[in-house]
Design an enzyme around this catalytic site. Structure first.
Site, PDB file in Angstrom:
ATOM      1  N   ASP A 458      18.092  -7.995  16.950  1.00 48.86           N
ATOM      2  CA  ASP A 458      18.367  -9.433  17.023  1.00 48.86           C
ATOM      3  C   ASP A 458      18.384 -10.076  15.639  1.00 48.86           C
ATOM      4  O   ASP A 458      17.936  -9.485  14.643  1.00 48.86           O
ATOM      5  CB  ASP A 458      17.295 -10.099  17.895  1.00 48.86           C
ATOM      6  CG  ASP A 458      17.825 -11.290  18.672  1.00 48.86           C
ATOM      7  OD1 ASP A 458      18.849 -11.855  18.262  1.00 48.86           O
ATOM      8  OD2 ASP A 458      17.192 -11.656  19.678  1.00 48.86           O
ATOM      9  N   ASP A 537      23.369 -15.773  25.060  1.00 47.13           N
ATOM     10  CA  ASP A 537      22.117 -16.088  25.750  1.00 47.13           C
ATOM     11  C   ASP A 537      22.393 -16.904  27.005  1.00 47.13           C
ATOM     12  O   ASP A 537      21.507 -17.126  27.820  1.00 47.13           O
ATOM     13  CB  ASP A 537      21.189 -16.882  24.822  1.00 47.13           C
ATOM     14  CG  ASP A 537      20.428 -15.958  23.873  1.00 47.13           C
ATOM     15  OD1 ASP A 537      20.464 -14.740  24.080  1.00 47.13           O
ATOM     16  OD2 ASP A 537      19.801 -16.468  22.930  1.00 47.13           O
TER      17      ASP A 537
HETATM   18  C1  GLA Z   1      17.389 -14.200  21.174  1.00 48.25           C
HETATM   19  C2  GLA Z   1      18.131 -13.245  22.081  1.00 48.25           C
HETATM   20  C3  GLA Z   1      17.481 -13.271  23.447  1.00 48.25           C
HETATM   21  C4  GLA Z   1      16.047 -12.864  23.328  1.00 48.25           C
HETATM   22  C5  GLA Z   1      15.320 -13.769  22.350  1.00 48.25           C
HETATM   23  C6  GLA Z   1      13.926 -13.260  22.046  1.00 48.25           C
HETATM   24  O1  GLA Z   1      17.575 -15.505  21.557  1.00 48.25           O
HETATM   25  O2  GLA Z   1      19.490 -13.551  22.145  1.00 48.25           O
HETATM   26  O3  GLA Z   1      18.181 -12.418  24.340  1.00 48.25           O
HETATM   27  O4  GLA Z   1      15.983 -11.529  22.892  1.00 48.25           O
HETATM   28  O5  GLA Z   1      16.020 -13.860  21.114  1.00 48.25           O
HETATM   29  O6  GLA Z   1      13.235 -14.073  21.185  1.00 48.25           O
END
Ligand code: GLA
Length: 720
Positions: A458, A537
């Site tokens: 990420d 997300d």
């Molecule tokens: C980002 C990712 C999510 C999740 C969060 C965790 O927003 O896109 O899918 O993994 O971080 O903090």
């Protein structure tokens, strides 16, 4: 041979299976674009092509206005320069003389043509490198610069691609725009005189724009000429498309020249990232087929390229930061019971990470959450016949962490200016060797000590205060000149690629998913080293339809990760039936991201049914040709969204249909399929049999009964 050199070594013809790209070399580094389109029947036709030059006035280029392949800065050409540099004696521009060309067969997929330009005094060299992927109808272009002088050369612009379209050839520019939870929106604009720029100055690819373009005049989904390109780079980039007063359209792109500088010391060289381009005469779906196949066969990392993506479960939306070993074990049991093949624990498993305010950077397993270490969970997951995966965010640090206390000089910053925090975190400087060593070390150890098969990598904020400091006598100071600090943008990307490549090399069995708050870092550069991407997300099925639809213009379904999540959705509280949610998530690589503790037995059984069915059709979804039958974004004339996949051998097809705007009690919708063999017979799941020609022309009537109706229609080739 995919490259022909003709006309006294002045004309170069790059031929792929169905396309051709022609350019001329002139003195003065004026490399002219001649042709890009359908392959011609006879080679002599390429010889017959005339350069396109408009002589006009003393206010335009003295050699005439023409389509360029390379624009050196400083002459009477006012588009974005392909190349701009200066040296320490104050020279700000150079005459480029064509020196020679080189042809090289790199492997059975790729032949490269390098055209070499030398500055008049022979101190600097530029190579324009064209890669021809004959079988895939794709071409790559990049630039290499070699400083053969005793002195330093400072690059101020070095773009990978420069191409031109003749008056009337293209009139529309298609690109992908968006934001966090709203990525990959397809925008189409009519080109008018002036310059249109899409770019990222955020340090990474960005949610806001994607380094991809398409241009056309009057193409539809199925018909017409479309030219397109993908930059393989995950840092700051730009694409400029400019129509001049004569109707010529110049298009260039690569690493942006915004806050860009690259110092080449004596005998140093530099290469820009490749821009991959293609042409299709079969409209936007033809374009996507070329891009998708190329990504599946050439771009995605070798180790997992040929493997179908596993159905994964990710616990983020179920537990957020509130992670405990017992809860994760329970979720794993439920995930296994409905057919998931990979269990991924998301954020919150490490350091003092109880919210987004602390712990990033401290990559040790949290003892309170996992008193017996991670192995307890991993063994449990494996006993359920699933592989284990884990979330990491290696480029970041929270101020509230041990890592930041120890190394405040490891983050980008301006020495006398406050940090801008986002999600309470700061960006680590991956240009520093010690930072890269730190990441390789903790991540390497995590992978060596545990049976981990999947990493979600990420990156949850954009850059700010792009400066480099060093610690000396207890203070943080800039020790590099500002133009040297400007190199940090690309040093970050180089550092990131180095770390991922290192991890991939040492742990080839690990599948890596690129994520940046969803789809903030999706490009062919990252996809050369990660196997899939987290699309967004935003997991609301209705929004997802258009996000995934847009992503499909540029990116393949095998790499596009989609989850079935809870209803109402966390983002907008929308309530959507489980069937519809499952069907939307089955359009790419399937995952489950809901809180299974809240699903009743009926829901779990339904999810299990669709997951089992997905496993039957996933080869066609992940590796077939995708057809966008009706869109959620571009045309509002249909009341449904339709996405079809056809296996390469045309023996199997699945069609996903979604109600998308029921109006005035309309019930029946005519659906015409695509891409089938017209002569062959196909049978649907009800036993109905007809030819491909029937399904593609007469079509089927789809009964749309109510909001959120969705259906999967499956066809198998059969005997008459
Ligand atoms: C980002 C990712 C999510 C999740 C969060 C965790 O927003 O896109 O899918 O993994 O971080 O903090």
């Amino acid at each position: 041979m995919s490259v022909e050199v003709m006309c006294n070594e002045q004309r170069f013809v790059l031929e792929t299976a169905n396309t051709a790209y022609v350019l001329d070399m002139h003195e003065g580094g004026h490399l002219q674009h001649i042709y890009w389109g359908k392959k011609l029947a006879h080679k002599c036709d390429y010889k017959a092509m005339r350069p396109f030059v408009i002589a006009h006035s003393s206010f335009e280029a003295t050699r005439g206005v023409m389509g360029y392949e390379f624009i050196p800065w400083g002459e009477m050409v006012y588009s974005e320069p392909t190349f701009k540099a200066s040296n320490s004696t104050g020279e700000r521009g150079f005459d480029w003389i064509y020196e020679d060309y080189k042809l090289e067969i790199i492997n059975d997929q790729l032949t490269e043509l390098s055209l070499c330009l030398k500055d008049k005094i022979g101190r600097y060299r530029i190579q324009l490198i064209y890669g021809v992927y004959e079988e895939y109808d794709m071409i790559s272009r990049r630039l290499a610069v070699i400083n053969e002088s005793e002195d330093q050369l400072t690059l101020e612009a070095a773009r990978s691609l420069q191409v031109a379209f003749k008056p009337g050839q293209v009139s529309r520019f298609t690109h992908l725009a968006g934001k966090w939870v709203g990525e990959f929106q397809v925008l189409q604009e009519t080109l008018s005189e002036g310059r249109k720029t899409i770019d990222s100055r955020r340090g990474t690819t960005s949610h806001q724009a994607n380094p991809w373009f398409a241009v056309d005049a009057d193409a539809t989904e199925e018909t017409g000429d479309v030219w397109f390109g993908h930059l393989a780079y995950s840092g700051n980039w730009d694409i400029h498309v400019e129509k001049d007063a004569f109707g010529l359209v110049q298009l260039c792109g690569g690493m942006t020249d915004f806050d860009f500088s690259k110092v080449l010391k004596a005998n140093e060289s530099f290469e820009t990232p490749p821009f991959f381009i293609g042409y299709s005469e079969n409209g936007f779906s033809g374009m996507s087929h070329l891009a998708h196949r190329f990504q599946r066969d050439v771009i995605l990392p070798k180790d997992h390229r040929d493997h179908l993506r596993k159905v994964l479960y990710n616990s983020w939306e179920a537990t957020y930061f509130d992670v405990s070993v017992d809860e994760q074990k329970r979720l794993a049991e439920k995930a296994a019971a409905i057919g998931c093949e990979l269990f991924v624990i998301d954020d919150g498993w490490f350091g003092e990470r109880h919210s987004d305010q602390a712990g990033l950077g401290d990559w040790y397993v949290n003892q309170d959450k996992f008193p017996n270490g991670l192995s307890e969970l991993i063994s449990h997951v494996e006993s359920l016949n699933m592989a284990f995966g884990i979330w990491v965010e290696p480029e970041m640090v929270n101020k509230d962490s041990q890592l930041y206390d120890q190394h405040p000089d490891w983050v980008y910053q301006f020495s006398n200016k406050n940090h801008t925090e986002a999600r309470h975190q700061l960006v680590l400087n991956l240009g520093k060797k010690e930072v890269r060593a730190y990441i390789k070390n903790w991540l390497g150890e995590l992978l060596a000590k545990h049976d981990i098969h999947f990493i979600k990598w990420d990156m949850n904020r954009a850059f700010s205060e792009p400066g480099i400091v060093e610690k000396s006598h207890g203070a943080l100071n800039h020790t590099k000149m500002s133009h040297e600090q400007q190199q940090l943008w690309m040093e970050h990307v180089k550092g990131l690629y180095e770390v991922i490549d290192h991890i991939k090399r040492k742990h080839p069995h690990v599948v890596i998913e690129t994520c940046s708050g969803g789809g903030g870092r999706v490009d062919l550069g990252i996809l050369q080293r990660t196997d899939q991407f987290w699309t967004s997300d935003n997991t609301d099925a209705v929004d997802r339809l258009s996000i995934q639809y847009g992503a499909s213009f540029a990116y393949n379904a095998k790499a596009m990760m989609c989850w079935i999540t809870d209803s109402p959705n966390w983002l907008n509280q929308r309530e959507v039936p489980l069937t519809y949610r499952c069907h939307v998530a089955m359009l790419g690589a399937l995952g489950v991201g809901g809180n299974l503790d809240h699903w009743d037995d009926i829901e779990l059984a339904e999810a299990a049914k669709w997951i089992a069915y997905y496993k039957e059709i996933r080869r066609t979804v992940q590796e077939g040709n995708q057809y966008r039958l009706a869109s959620p974004t571009i045309s509002s004339r249909t009341n449904y969204t339709g996405i079809q996949y056809v296996s390469e051998d045309k023996k199997h097809s699945v069609v996903f249909l979604f109600e998308d705007g029921l109006k005035y009690g309309e019930q029946l919708t005519l659906i015409k399929f695509k891409g089938l063999d017209p002569e062959a017979y196909y049978k649907d799941q009800s036993g109905f049999k007809a030819t491909g020609s029937f399904f593609m022309n007469a079509g089927i009537q789809w009964q749309l009964s109510k909001q959120y109706t969705s259906e999967i229609y499956e066809l198998h080739k059969c005997e008459e």
